[in-house]
Structures are given as structure tokens and as C-alpha cells.
Design an enzyme around this catalytic site. Structure first.
Site, PDB file in Angstrom:
ATOM      1  N   SER A  68      39.007  37.048  45.113  1.00  0.00           N
ATOM      2  CA  SER A  68      39.359  35.828  46.149  1.00  0.00           C
ATOM      3  C   SER A  68      38.780  35.903  47.435  1.00  0.00           C
ATOM      4  O   SER A  68      38.399  36.984  48.078  1.00  0.00           O
ATOM      5  CB  SER A  68      40.873  35.980  46.175  1.00  0.00           C
TER       6      SER A  68
HETATM    7  N1  SAH Z   1      42.833  40.551  42.931  1.00  0.00           N
HETATM    8  C1  SAH Z   1      41.495  40.110  42.399  1.00  0.00           C
HETATM    9  C2  SAH Z   1      40.994  38.681  41.854  1.00  0.00           C
HETATM   10  C3  SAH Z   1      40.600  38.761  40.737  1.00  0.00           C
HETATM   11  S1  SAH Z   1      40.712  36.934  39.882  1.00  0.00           S
HETATM   12  C4  SAH Z   1      40.180  40.677  43.338  1.00  0.00           C
HETATM   13  O1  SAH Z   1      40.730  41.214  44.395  1.00  0.00           O
HETATM   14  O2  SAH Z   1      39.136  40.855  43.025  1.00  0.00           O
HETATM   15  C5  SAH Z   1      41.957  37.120  38.777  1.00  0.00           C
HETATM   16  C6  SAH Z   1      41.739  38.180  37.764  1.00  0.00           C
HETATM   17  O3  SAH Z   1      42.863  37.964  36.781  1.00  0.00           O
HETATM   18  C7  SAH Z   1      40.482  38.258  36.882  1.00  0.00           C
HETATM   19  O4  SAH Z   1      39.982  39.233  36.702  1.00  0.00           O
HETATM   20  C8  SAH Z   1      41.281  37.751  35.590  1.00  0.00           C
HETATM   21  O5  SAH Z   1      40.467  38.528  34.330  1.00  0.00           O
HETATM   22  C9  SAH Z   1      42.431  38.244  35.486  1.00  0.00           C
HETATM   23  N2  SAH Z   1      43.593  37.823  34.691  1.00  0.00           N
HETATM   24  C10 SAH Z   1      43.584  36.647  34.190  1.00  0.00           C
HETATM   25  N3  SAH Z   1      44.609  36.581  33.266  1.00  0.00           N
HETATM   26  C11 SAH Z   1      45.141  37.760  33.259  1.00  0.00           C
HETATM   27  C12 SAH Z   1      46.241  38.261  32.405  1.00  0.00           C
HETATM   28  N4  SAH Z   1      47.035  37.816  31.666  1.00  0.00           N
HETATM   29  N5  SAH Z   1      46.695  39.733  32.939  1.00  0.00           N
HETATM   30  C13 SAH Z   1      45.848  40.710  33.728  1.00  0.00           C
HETATM   31  N6  SAH Z   1      44.705  40.020  34.419  1.00  0.00           N
HETATM   32  C14 SAH Z   1      44.402  38.607  34.015  1.00  0.00           C
END
Ligand code: SAH
Length: 220
Positions: free
Chosen positions: A66
Site C-alpha cells: 500500500s
Molecule cells: N498490508 C500489505 C498490503 C497488501 S495488498 C502490505 O503492507 O504489503 C492486500 C493483500 O491481501 C494481498 O497480498 C492479497 O493477496 C491479500 N488478500 C486478498 N484476499 C485475502 C483474504 N481473503 N485473506 C487474506 N489475504 C487476502
């Protein structure tokens, strides 16, 4: 292009001033956490040159780390004081979990894509974040065996509020979550669990990758 460590520290300081302070992030603990966590350690080589840019960056598997402002804004919205047990849904790179680990006592973070979870685990271990625990699974169901949480921070966009989150939250606890009718555009909300009901604040428009799972969007 590669940067020396002190160059990254300079870029990080500038990011905190120009992207966070200037836009109203006030919680000194959040600002300190954003200054402390080396964001460059959480992205693959291709994303390093732009890692302190005012935007999300690719981390592989079609996912993103993000934007710095978004991470800080969500952390501030969770209203953490230091003693909290936190659930983060969507580990991605592990960066957000690292920031949250500076703000609460213990962070559980769950990721549906095993390859991302493995890399985040490795990064967090290498950097010494011993109060962060990475889980693989469908985070739309929360994390029942670690409940209850003082705060739940969801970093992917939901279609509706998954019911597990309020069930796994202490009274007075907060859920910070983007919800939207489209898979790419959401409003960020903070829900607070009162004695009998949830209250809700609208924190503005954002764009997250979709939250995919049983209580989220369906896999493409
Ligand atoms: N907090 C992260 C942002 C990642 S983007 C950072 O700091 O890098 C959001 C993430 O949510 C992605 O990696 C995606 O694979 C994950 N995601 C999507 N649906 C999900 C679910 N049901 N359970 C766990 N993770 C999920």
C-alpha cells in the site's frame, strides 16, 4: 538503480514529512513507526527505486504494497496505544504488519497467497519482528483460534463487512476496512464494537486490491 542505506533513511524522512505530516497524520507513535520501518526491505528489487514514492508498488503475484499514506492513515484510524492484540488481513509484503507491530503488543497477519506469506515471514524474521505472526488462509473468516482482537485492519477491499470480524473483536475494539461495490474502489470505514451494536465512521475514498474469499469477492 540502487540506494545506500542512508539514502533510504533520507527518503523515508522526506516521505514522513511530505506525505504524512503535511496531509494530517498526527499520532506521534504512527509517525515514529513510519520513520522506523525500512520499507525498502519489503519490496522486490524492481520496486526499490520508487519505494518511497507517493503510490503503491508491485510486490509480485499481482499484489501491491500500500501507499505509505494509506498504511499510516489506517494505523492511525485503529487508535492503538501499545497493548493491543491486532489482526491484519492481507499480509502482502509484511510492511503493514511491521508498522502495526510498533503500535500494539502482538500482530497476527493472514495472507491467502502462500508465496507472499512465505516471503513476508522471511523478511519479518530477518528484520527481527518477533511480535508478528504470519498465517496462511482465508482472512475473510478472521482468525478464530487467536481471537479476540483489540483491532482488525483489513488491507484489501471487501464487498461487505465479513461477520467474523465483529465476532472476533473485544468490546470497544475497532475494525478498519475498505468496503465497496466495485472490486477496485472502496470507502474506508472504522467500525467500533459497542455493548450492543457497531458504530461506524466513514474515513474517505480509497482503492485497494480485492479481498478474495468466502466472505469477500470470488476468485477470478
Ligand atoms: N498490508 C500489505 C498490503 C497488501 S495488498 C502490505 O503492507 O504489503 C492486500 C493483500 O491481501 C494481498 O497480498 C492479497 O493477496 C491479500 N488478500 C486478498 N484476499 C485475502 C483474504 N481473503 N485473506 C487474506 N489475504 C487476502
Amino acid at each position: 538503480m540502487t540506494h545506500a542505506t542512508d539514502e533510504f533513511a533520507r527518503l523515508r524522512q522526506r516521505m514522513v514529512n511530505a506525505q504524512l505530516r503535511a496531509r494530517g497524520i498526527r499520532d506521534p507513535r504512527v509517525l515514529a513507526a513510519m520513520l522506523a520501518v525500512p520499507r525498502e526491505a519489503f519490496v522486490p528489487e524492481v520496486s526499490k527505486a520508487e519505494v518511497y514514492a507517493d503510490s503503491p508498488q508491485p510486490i509480485g503475484a499481482g499484489q501491491t504494497i500500500s501507499q505509505p499514506f494509506t498504511v499510516a492513515y489506517m494505523a492511525e484510524a485503529a487508535q492503538l496505544r501499545g497493548a493491543e492484540k491486532i489482526l491484519e488481513v492481507g499480509t502482502g509484503s509484511g510492511y503493514g504488519a511491521a508498522v502495526l507491530s510498533h503500535l500494539g503488543a502482538e500482530v497476527h497477519t493472514i495472507e491467502r497467497l502462500p508465496a507472499l506469506a512465505a516471503r513476508a515471514t522471511e523478511t519479518l524474521k530477518r528484520l527481527g519482528f518477533s511480535n508478528v505472526h504470519v498465517h496462511i488462509g482465508d482472512g475473510t473468516l478472521g482468525l478464530a483460534d487467536q481471537a479476540a482482537f483489540d483491532a482488525i485492519v483489513v488491507t484489501a477491499g471487501a464487498a461487505t463487512l465479513p461477520p467474523a470480524y465483529s465476532e472476533q473483536l473485544v468490546e470497544g475494539g475497532r475494525i478498519v476496512i475498505p468496503i465497496g461495490r466495485s472490486e477496485r474502489n472502496q470507502q474506508l470505514y472504522r467500525f467500533r464494537r459497542g455493548r450492543n451494536a457497531l458504530s461506524m465512521d466513514d474515513l474517505g475514498a480509497f482503492a485497494f486490491v480485492p479481498l478474495i474469499g468466502k466472505a469477500g469477492w470470488h476468485p477470478a
